[in-house]
Scaffold this motif. Structure first.
Motif, mmCIF file in Angstrom:
data_model
loop_
_atom_site.group_PDB
_atom_site.id
_atom_site.type_symbol
_atom_site.label_atom_id
_atom_site.label_comp_id
_atom_site.label_asym_id
_atom_site.label_seq_id
_atom_site.Cartn_x
_atom_site.Cartn_y
_atom_site.Cartn_z
ATOM 1 N N PRO A 601 0.799 -1.241 0.000
ATOM 2 C CA PRO A 601 0.000 0.000 0.000
ATOM 3 C C PRO A 601 0.829 1.287 0.000
ATOM 4 N N ALA A 602 1.953 1.317 0.699
ATOM 5 C CA ALA A 602 2.751 2.549 0.797
ATOM 6 C C ALA A 602 3.736 2.700 -0.348
ATOM 7 N N ALA A 603 3.786 1.729 -1.259
ATOM 8 C CA ALA A 603 4.765 1.763 -2.345
ATOM 9 C C ALA A 603 4.274 2.640 -3.493
ATOM 10 N N GLU A 604 5.205 3.023 -4.354
ATOM 11 C CA GLU A 604 4.918 3.879 -5.504
ATOM 12 C C GLU A 604 5.135 3.065 -6.778
ATOM 13 N N THR A 605 4.057 2.784 -7.495
ATOM 14 C CA THR A 605 4.153 2.023 -8.736
ATOM 15 C C THR A 605 4.443 2.980 -9.878
ATOM 16 N N ILE A 606 5.623 2.855 -10.475
ATOM 17 C CA ILE A 606 6.051 3.740 -11.563
ATOM 18 C C ILE A 606 5.641 3.170 -12.915
ATOM 19 N N LEU A 607 5.895 1.876 -13.134
ATOM 20 C CA LEU A 607 5.552 1.215 -14.387
ATOM 21 C C LEU A 607 4.636 0.034 -14.105
ATOM 22 N N GLY A 608 3.728 -0.212 -15.024
ATOM 23 C CA GLY A 608 2.835 -1.346 -14.893
ATOM 24 C C GLY A 608 2.838 -2.179 -16.158
ATOM 25 N N ILE A 609 2.101 -3.301 -16.102
ATOM 26 C CA ILE A 609 1.946 -4.195 -17.250
ATOM 27 C C ILE A 609 0.580 -3.935 -17.872
ATOM 28 N N ASP A 611 -2.118 -5.094 -18.998
ATOM 29 C CA ASP A 611 -2.866 -6.346 -19.013
ATOM 30 C C ASP A 611 -4.110 -6.134 -18.154
ATOM 31 N N VAL A 612 -5.030 -7.069 -18.213
ATOM 32 C CA VAL A 612 -6.273 -6.894 -17.447
ATOM 33 C C VAL A 612 -5.991 -6.833 -15.958
ATOM 34 N N LYS A 613 -4.924 -7.511 -15.503
ATOM 35 C CA LYS A 613 -4.627 -7.518 -14.067
ATOM 36 C C LYS A 613 -3.899 -6.262 -13.626
ATOM 37 N N ARG A 614 -3.260 -5.516 -14.565
ATOM 38 C CA ARG A 614 -2.475 -4.310 -14.288
ATOM 39 C C ARG A 614 -1.481 -4.561 -13.157
ATOM 40 N N ASP A 615 -0.735 -5.652 -13.292
ATOM 41 C CA ASP A 615 0.302 -5.934 -12.305
ATOM 42 C C ASP A 615 1.423 -4.906 -12.423
ATOM 43 N N PRO A 616 2.172 -4.685 -11.350
ATOM 44 C CA PRO A 616 3.260 -3.710 -11.417
ATOM 45 C C PRO A 616 4.459 -4.269 -12.189
ATOM 46 N N LEU A 617 5.164 -3.362 -12.893
ATOM 47 C CA LEU A 617 6.422 -3.714 -13.553
ATOM 48 C C LEU A 617 7.602 -3.154 -12.762
ATOM 49 N N TYR A 618 7.495 -1.890 -12.335
ATOM 50 C CA TYR A 618 8.536 -1.338 -11.456
ATOM 51 C C TYR A 618 7.863 -0.574 -10.321
ATOM 52 N N VAL A 619 8.247 -0.919 -9.111
ATOM 53 C CA VAL A 619 7.664 -0.307 -7.924
ATOM 54 C C VAL A 619 8.806 0.007 -6.949
ATOM 55 N N ARG A 620 8.701 1.137 -6.221
ATOM 56 C CA ARG A 620 9.751 1.535 -5.280
ATOM 57 C C ARG A 620 9.121 2.120 -4.026
ATOM 58 N N TRP A 621 9.926 2.261 -2.975
ATOM 59 C CA TRP A 621 9.479 2.966 -1.783
ATOM 60 C C TRP A 621 10.672 3.321 -0.904
ATOM 61 N N GLN A 622 10.372 4.152 0.098
ATOM 62 C CA GLN A 622 11.357 4.514 1.117
ATOM 63 C C GLN A 622 11.162 3.580 2.299
ATOM 64 N N TYR A 623 12.267 2.963 2.745
ATOM 65 C CA TYR A 623 12.191 2.055 3.889
ATOM 66 C C TYR A 623 13.261 2.484 4.878
ATOM 67 N N GLY A 624 12.835 3.071 5.986
ATOM 68 C CA GLY A 624 13.803 3.640 6.915
ATOM 69 C C GLY A 624 14.536 4.783 6.242
#
Length: 830
Positions: A601-609, A611-624
């Motif tokens: 939920p807190a991640a940032e999806t930059i690129l997706g696929i 497709d009907v599922k719209r799965d993520p292709l590239y996702v990033r976030w800040q951790y600590g």
């Protein structure tokens, strides 16, 4: 006239008295007179007579200020003034001496095409020392000339003391003519502030934010230099008032570097700026389960980005403080032990970077509990469609036509399917010819070595009867206790259809899918397609068996809930981000597959696929304090084959990795200048988990003009160290660094702004004072520089050689006169 030996003059009287005494009795008065004069001149020459005469030739040393505060317009004007002075030199002597902190010789490029003076480069141009220029130039003055100095400057001295020079010149009676230059225009551009990172990575794009006050709207040019190398220029448009101007540059050097530049606007002069920046090479730990040749393209992109890449997996057993980014490329995360996962999580928390690149080795864990590495990543591997277990039946045609390469590849393909099943899955292998039998009866895929041996024993023989084998497989898998059931039929022949279509329709109603694979040309294509389509499966047809293993494995993984998806997929931009700058994803090639991840939920999806599922292709976030990213496809020829030839490949991976690089030091290190005492103050605050030292390592300050001194750094409180070093009025770039590289005590830089860069306008009162107190003139015309103005210098002539010459001449004349009559008679007889 004066004599060095006046006593010799008394001897002059002796030959004169002798000549007077002999005058009455001589028959040759002329020869007597000549001999007396000749003898008298000899003691006169021994007295060494000296004649002193005045001379009005002038020797002028023209001192030209070429420091950093002198604008290009002033340099052009000074060059023209010097040229005018040279044209009026005549028989006088002249020398041109540029100066800033010290005097220097003219450079070849300043005289190659007429005189064109340039600013003094490097640290030498960052100060104005008029005292040094006035006093050092006296040694260049030739003897026998009226001395004169011509000072062409803006008068803004910030080193030395012109008052001391004036006193010395008054004692030597050397006048100084002063010609003022305008200096930098205060009404032009004004630098309000300069902001840039305290540190960056070599090759990284570095932002420079300049706040500039401009009196009017104007186009301008920003030139940037680092380590005395031009980094290029960028045009900007300035508006009247305050402007925030951002420019970017890249520097490949390592260490503390001075970033300098200037803003030039027509009619508004030049505005120089300078600051210190610490640059270091980013170290990347690259871990991959692919063969080395598959990693070549990605490694090349990282090397191009000035990264130092290491594949030393033993670093995972350390604290990872030596690296700024960890890349896990196509790594089965289940193969990492809990200690390594915990270490990776802590590494990211403390500011490290982590990038996971998917690939076919990603395997979903049945254990739903998140481990340390799961917590650090912005996306979690998606569960298969049936996490409770799936049932797969492989129906393999073992008729005589399958003999040879076909049956060998069929066995290998079946084993490949078994290797990718989970222990909770069930597998059965049914072989058929005219009849059927179970090579591997339905069982859990736990003892995979036993299943492999059973499959390896399949041998070809007999005819082809598909329908009975298909019915047997269906009835067997239908009773299996699993949520997903799939059958794959592999054949290379033609058989009677029987009730296969009705069976496929029934299978579809009971959620059993059937895929068919036809090998070669002799297959009933329409029959196989209809069975697969009716049951909801897929049909494949291969003329040659070479691609069988990949097709079979792909189909089973797709239909048994695998997280791997292999089909052409278009990447789409879900969110615009800086890492996508300069990359045209509208023209990006398709990918051949990816691994299904679910973004947190807190991640940032930059690129997706796309497709009907719209799965993520590239996702990033800040951790600590750190950043982590997940790319769900791969970076090699399996799924990203078309990407590897795409112009955006290198740029994408460089941008992604730079975005994730660690930007948090183990220590916070700062350096400040104490203007009241002329001291550099340094402070080190150790980061969490960094072991404290009883004593700091030896630390030195290295500055301009060969400055190098140790700084006494002491621990003042837990995790805090302070040091102080006196540098006085010395200005420029100071590098503060330990003798051996230390992440706890990193190298830091301090740039103390040169006063020279803050001088504006012209100090005319000082120039007027210099000329008035030394007897010179203020702003004289160039044609009058060599005027003597009633002054002269004495020129001494030694006359004894001339007198001695006359003595010899008179002696020769006496000899000729005495022998003349005899010479005439001899000539007549001849």
């Amino acid at each position: 006239m004066t004599f060095l030996h006046p006593w010799a003059l008394a001897l002059v009287c002796i030959p004169l008295i002798w000549a007077a005494w002999s005058w009455r009795g001589t028959v040759r008065p002329l020869t007597l007179a000549l001999k007396g004069i000749s003898f008298a001149l000899i003691p006169f020459a021994l007295a060494q007579p000296v004649l002193t005469l005045p001379d009005t030739r002038t020797g002028a040393v023209v001192l030209v200020d070429t420091s950093a505060s002198i604008s290009q317009d002033d340099l052009a004007r000074a060059s023209a003034i010097v040229g005018d002075i040279a044209r009026h030199k005549g028989r006088n002597w002249m020398r041109v001496v540029p100066f800033a902190r010290q005097t220097r010789e003219l450079e070849p490029q300043e005289t190659s095409n007429g005189l064109r003076l340039l600013q003094t480069a490097n640290e030498g141009g960052k100060g104005t020392n008029i005292e040094e220029a006035l006093t050092a130039s006296m040694s260049a003055m030739p003897a026998g000339h009226i001395p004169r100095l011509v000072l062409i400057s803006d008068g803004n001295e910030n080193e030395g003391s012109s008052a001391r020079a004036i006193a010395e010149l008054q004692r030597l009676d050397v006048p100084v003519d002063t010609i003022p230059l305008d200096g930098q225009d205060k009404a032009g551009l004004r630098l309000v502030s300069l902001s840039m990172p305290r540190e960056a990575y070599a090759g990284e794009q570095i932002p420079l934010d300049l706040t500039v006050d401009s009196p009017r709207d104007t186009p301008a040019e920003i030139d940037i230099r680092a380590d005395q190398k031009d980094l290029g220029s960028q045009p900007v448009q300035l508006r009247a008032g305050l402007d925030l101007v951002r420019v970017h540059t890249r520097v490949k050097a390592v260490g503390v570097t001075a970033i300098s530049g200037k803003i030039t606007a027509s009619g508004l002069g030049e505005l120089p700026f300078e600051n210190a920046l610490r640059l270091r090479r980013a170290k990347v730990l690259y871990i991959s389960q692919d063969p080395a040749q598959y990693d070549a393209n990605l490694i090349q992109a990282l090397t191009q980005a000035e990264f130092e890449v290491t594949r030393d997996t033993s670093l995972l057993d350390k604290d990872l403080s030596e690296v700024e980014l960890v890349i896990l490329n196509n790594v089965d995360l289940n193969s990492l032990n809990p200690d390594r996962k915990t270490r990776l999580e802590q590494y990211v928390k403390n500011g490290g970077g982590l990038l996971l690149i998917g690939g076919e080795h990603q395997v979903y864990k049945d254990d739903q509990r998140m481990d340390a590495l799961d917590r650090a990543l912005p996306a979690k591997l998606a569960p298969p469609k049936s996490p409770e277990g799936t049932s797969v039946v492989l129906i393999i045609d073992k008729s005589s036509s399958m003999e040879g390469r076909k049956i060998e590849l069929a066995r290998l393909s079946a084993i490949g399917v078994v290797d990718h099943l989970r222990p909770t899955d069930s597998i059965g292998v049914l072989i058929f010819d005219n009849s059927f039998q179970w090579a591997v009866p339905m069982r859990k895929a736990e003892d995979k070595s036993l299943i492999r041996r059973l499959i390896s024993g399949i041998t070809p023989d007999g005819g082809t009867q598909i329908a009975p084998a298909l019915a047997e497989a269906y009835h067997k898998v239908l009773t299996a206790k699993s949520n997903y059931k799939h059958i794959v039929l592999l054949t290379d022949g033609i058989s009677e259809e029987g009730d296969s279509i009705e069976l496929a329709r029934e299978a579809q109603q009971h959620d059993v899918t059937i895929s068919t694979v036809g090998l070669g040309q002799d297959v009933n294509r329409s029959y196989l397609e209809k069975v697969a389509a009716t049951s909801g499966g897929r049909s494949y047809f291969l003329n040659e068996p070479q691609g069988l293993e990949q097709i079979l494995l792909k189909d089973v993984l797709d239909y048994t809930g695998s997280t791997t998806v292999e089909k052409p997929l278009k990447p789409i931009v879900e969110r615009k981000a800086e890492i996508l700058d300069g990359i045209d994803f509208e023209t990006a090639p398709t990918l051949k597959g990816y691994v299904r991840f679910a973004a947190k939920p807190a991640a940032e999806t930059i690129l997706g696929i796309d497709d009907v599922k719209r799965d993520p292709l590239y996702v990033r976030w800040q951790y600590g304090l750190g950043r982590a990213g997940v790319f769900t496809s791969d970076a090699k020829s399996r799924w990203a084959d078309a990407w590897m030839g795409w112009p955006g490949y290198d740029k994408f991976w460089i941008n992604v990795t730079r975005d994730l690089l660690a930007h948090a030091d183990q220590s916070e290190a700062t350096a400040q200048f104490d203007t009241a005492n002329g001291d550099i103050l340094v402070t080190y605050r150790l980061g969490p988990g960094v072991a404290e030292l009883a004593e700091a390592p030896p630390i030195f300050a290295i500055g301009p003009a060969g400055f190098q001194k140790p700084i006494d750094v002491q621990r003042t409180s837990p995790g805090v160290y302070h040091g102080r070093l006196h540098v006085g009025d010395l200005s420029g770039l100071f590098r503060i660094r330990p003798v051996s590289e230390s992440r706890a005590f990193p190298e830091i830089g301090l740039y103390r702004q040169q006063e020279e860069l803050q001088d504006y306008g012209s100090n005319r009162p000082l120039l007027e004072q210099i000329s008035a107190l030394t007897g010179g003139r203020f702003n004289p015309p160039p044609a009058s520089v060599f005027d003597a103005n009633g002054r002269s210098v004495p020129i001494t002539w030694d006359l004894w050689p001339v007198v001695l010459g006359f003595a010899i001449a008179f002696s020769i004349a006496e000899l000729v006169a005495r022998k003349w009559s005899g010479l005439v008679q001899s000539f007549q007889r001849a």
